[in-house]
Each structure stands twice: as C-alpha cells, then as structure tokens.
Design an enzyme around this catalytic site. Structure first.
Site, PDB file in Angstrom:
ATOM      1  N   HIS A  30      37.326  14.029 -29.944  1.00  0.00           N
ATOM      2  CA  HIS A  30      36.532  14.038 -28.711  1.00  0.00           C
ATOM      3  C   HIS A  30      35.463  15.125 -28.805  1.00  0.00           C
ATOM      4  O   HIS A  30      35.796  16.284 -29.075  1.00  0.00           O
ATOM      5  CB  HIS A  30      37.424  14.285 -27.497  1.00  0.00           C
ATOM      6  CG  HIS A  30      38.474  13.227 -27.297  1.00  0.00           C
ATOM      7  ND1 HIS A  30      39.622  13.178 -28.066  1.00  0.00           N
ATOM      8  CD2 HIS A  30      38.533  12.179 -26.440  1.00  0.00           C
ATOM      9  CE1 HIS A  30      40.355  12.143 -27.687  1.00  0.00           C
ATOM     10  NE2 HIS A  30      39.718  11.520 -26.703  1.00  0.00           N
TER      11      HIS A  30
ATOM     12  N   ASP B  17      35.090  10.292 -28.831  1.00  0.00           N
ATOM     13  CA  ASP B  17      35.117   9.677 -27.496  1.00  0.00           C
ATOM     14  C   ASP B  17      34.689  10.680 -26.423  1.00  0.00           C
ATOM     15  O   ASP B  17      34.723  11.901 -26.632  1.00  0.00           O
ATOM     16  CB  ASP B  17      36.532   9.204 -27.156  1.00  0.00           C
ATOM     17  CG  ASP B  17      36.962   7.985 -27.959  1.00  0.00           C
ATOM     18  OD1 ASP B  17      36.199   7.564 -28.853  1.00  0.00           O
ATOM     19  OD2 ASP B  17      38.057   7.480 -27.686  1.00  0.00           O
TER      20      ASP B  17
END
Length: 219
Positions: free
Chosen positions: A186, A44
């Site tokens: 991430h 993400d």
C-alpha cells in the site's frame, strides 16, 4: 580413391552438423540464462500526496515499473500524481471510488464505484482503467459481463497496513516470493513505501525483474 573421397565428404558433413547443433544448444542455454524471473509489485489505496511521490522517485531511480490500484476519492486533488504514474510507465488500475466491499452492493452501485474511478483516471491520462482490484479481494463474477475490466488479486501479502515496521514487511516478502508472484503493498503508508524500495533492492540483486501485472496475466 572415389570411396575415400565420399567417406571424407560424409565425415565433413557430419562434423559440420554436429558443430551447428552444439552452437544452437549453446545459444539456447545463453538465452535461457538471460531470462530473469518476473514478479509484479502492486500498490493499493493511493495516491497519497506525500508518500506516493516518494515511491515514484524511488522506483524511477531503480528503473522499476509497478501497478497502482487507485481509489477514486484519493485521485481527486492528486491528479498530477496520477499523470506522473502514467508518464513514468506504471500501470494504473482501479480500486473503486470509496474502497467499499462491492459484494455488499447492488450491481448498479458496484458498477458506479468502479466506473467513476475509471472515468477520473481517463480524464487525466487519456486511458480508462483496464484492471480492477476489488477491496478485500471480494469480487462479483457477474460484474465481468457489464464491466470490461480484468480482476487482479495477489499471491504475496505481508499485511503491511497492519504494522509500521518496514523490516518485518521486507522479510515477509523476500522470504516467500517466487517467479510470477504478485506482491500486495500500500502506497498510503510511509513504512510500506520504505519497505517496497528495500524489497526492490534485495530482489533485483537476486535476479528478479519487476513488471506490471498485465505482463504476468497476459503471457
């Protein structure tokens, strides 16, 4: 003599049928043993101008495809990274334009956040985003009627964004992961990228196959 011949034929047929059954069972066992457990690695908040290309290099070296849920405002200026994601066979998903909690927005505002990001990705890759990961995992079911995207959550979250200790992140993942899990990381943090590649190395040795999330969701 006739009776002996008939009995002999019947025995031959039965023996052949048993051999064929054994071969089939053996083939099925081999096929089952060749099927690796699948898991999905997802990222993400990117793309990051430095860390995402480093991650893409590492994934390519390891022949791994992942899923990237990108933020629209981070796509701008990093179009070549998005194109490379697509060219390398990764799945590009949607993480809104501004990384906002869409449950606090009106339906029109939430749709705009998602559609703007999808349009940016389509301009670069030729394809809109088909999967969306809402920030904080908070989703409005009524959005599914107006937005033709599939929401994707996760099953393993090491909270990598809270620490710079990549070893801790690795341990949290490899000790919990199981078949068909979706791992949340991430690509906006160097420690997370380092952890991701170590996770791949460990789990590949354990026999796992990394796939994009659509393979898990649509199976």
């Amino acid at each position: 003599m006739v009776l002996v011949t008939v009995v002999g034929i019947r025995m031959h047929v039965l023996e052949k049928a048993e051999q064929e059954r054994t071969v089939m069972e053996t083939s099925q066992t081999i096929l089952a043993s060749d099927m690796k457990p699948k898991i999905a690695l997802t990222f993400d908040d990117g793309p990051h101008p430095v860390f995402t290309p480093e991650l893409l290099d590492g994934l390519k070296e390891r022949n791994v495809q992942a899923t990237f849920f990108v933020i629209g405002k981070n796509v701008e200026g990093n179009e070549e990274i998005i194109k490379r994601m697509s060219d390398d066979g990764h799945l590009i998903g949607n993480h809104t334009f501004d990384h906002v909690e869409i449950t606090k927005l009106s339906r029109e505002e939430a749709s705009d956040e998602i559609e703007r990001t999808s349009e940016l990705v389509e301009e670069i890759t030729g394809s809109p985003t088909e999967y969306v990961r809402p920030p904080f995992g908070l989703w409005k079911d009524d959005l599914e009627c107006g937005i033709q995207m599939i929401p994707v959550m996760w099953t393993v979250d090491p909270l990598d964004w809270t620490t710079g200790n990549s070893t801790n992140v690795v341990n949290k993942v490899v000790t919990k992961v199981k078949e068909n899990d979706i791992i949340l990381l991430h690509d906006y943090y160097e420690s997370s990228v380092q952890a991701a590649l170590r996770i791949v190395d460990i789990l590949q040795k354990e026999g796992y196959e990394f796939v994009t999330v659509d393979e898990l969701i649509l199976e």
